[in-house]
Design an enzyme around this catalytic site. Sequence first.
Site, short mmCIF file in Angstrom:
data_model
loop_
_atom_site.label_atom_id
_atom_site.label_comp_id
_atom_site.label_asym_id
_atom_site.label_seq_id
_atom_site.Cartn_x
_atom_site.Cartn_y
_atom_site.Cartn_z
N HIS A 1 -8.81 3.94 -2.34
CA HIS A 1 -7.46 3.41 -2.11
C HIS A 1 -7.01 2.49 -3.24
CE1 HIS A 1 -3.91 2.10 -0.19
NE2 HIS A 1 -4.39 1.14 0.57
N CYS B 1 0.80 -1.22 0.00
CA CYS B 1 0.00 0.00 0.00
C CYS B 1 0.83 1.26 0.00
CB CYS B 1 -0.95 -0.01 1.18
SG CYS B 1 -2.09 -1.41 1.19
#
Length: 396
Positions: free
Chosen positions: A343, A83
């Site tokens: 995201h 991430c």
Amino acid sequence: MANRVFVVGVGMTKFEKPGSREWDYPDMAREAGTKALEDAGIDYAAIEQAYVGYVYGESTSGQRAVYELGLTGIPIVNVNNNCSTGSTALYLAAQAVKSGQADCALALGFEKMQKGSLGSTFDDREQPMMRHLLALAELQEFAMPPAPYMFGAAGKEHMERYGTTAEQFAKIGVKNHKHSMNNPYAQFQDPYTLDEVLDSKRIYGPLTKLQCSPTSDGSGAAVLASEAFVDKHGLAGQAVEIVGQAMVTDLASTFADRSAISLVGADMTRTAAAKVYEQAGITAEDVDVIELHDCFSANELLTYEALGLCPEGDGGKLVDNDETTYGGRWVVNPSGGLISKGHPLGATGLAQCSELTWQLRGTADKRQVDGARVALQHNIGLGGAVVITAYKPAER
């Protein structure tokens, strides 16, 4: 002597629910990259190196993405760091400029994701998170999917240690959804009441659905340049300087602490923040606006403490006192954060960079933080890596 590094152009796409728009990753990269180049007022031919981040995709997808902007034979490096991929691309591009290897570099990130919770791609080998998951399973009963289990377990631990409440975590979700109402790039732009956040589907521990970041498609990009390049092209009026930046990976304490909070990266964040504050000559008190990695509301609260916004255990007090929204001491995630903006893993760090660049330029429209002069970016990937970056407007 290291060169100064400036962000001179940023761009991003709207973040979208996977499958809701007819586009592929080259389309996303072309849109974000073109916006960043136009923002910088330069042609692609000025780019000397490119670092392209994505988590899900085939090898050399970075080249295919950047080829939408031009074919000049420059080095293009594919980046994958879970991430924190987008900010890792940013970190590498900054290193290229700082070291003098390039006067102008591009950091670009994108993601085309599958619907639903994150899953593994290769099941014939050990998963990179296995050590973390096994360590956490010794502390709290294992649950699926892994990401909300890990951050939810950290939230439970914080509640047990410090008396933090489910309502305090939920208030973070309320705040970030409210912030996203003013962000045209956000995947979600609807506000929710505290009761609606608390009553949404329970995921794990204190986490409900409206406190969890969604899967998303999208792209972000930043053009980085040296001081000489800024001067040559007359970009000082829009340039934002990277005044501190650090990447930290897992530490011995990640596992030795026998703590869910450590396993989800609090020590990485604390260590990186100390490095960045020292480099930039600032403290947390000097920061005005922050984009941090709220993949789950629990992580936003944990990050308040790891960044030094408050003592350990006092994150809930910041929430209750409205210290992390407009009118408070800091504005955290004016974009809506990962929870509401979305995201797309490879793009997240560069979307954060874009938002903070706009904030420091004073061009963030209805999201603008009054008088923003110092900005801080935090992006984390489990397994693990955290990248923290501090920004100030270029001296004029």
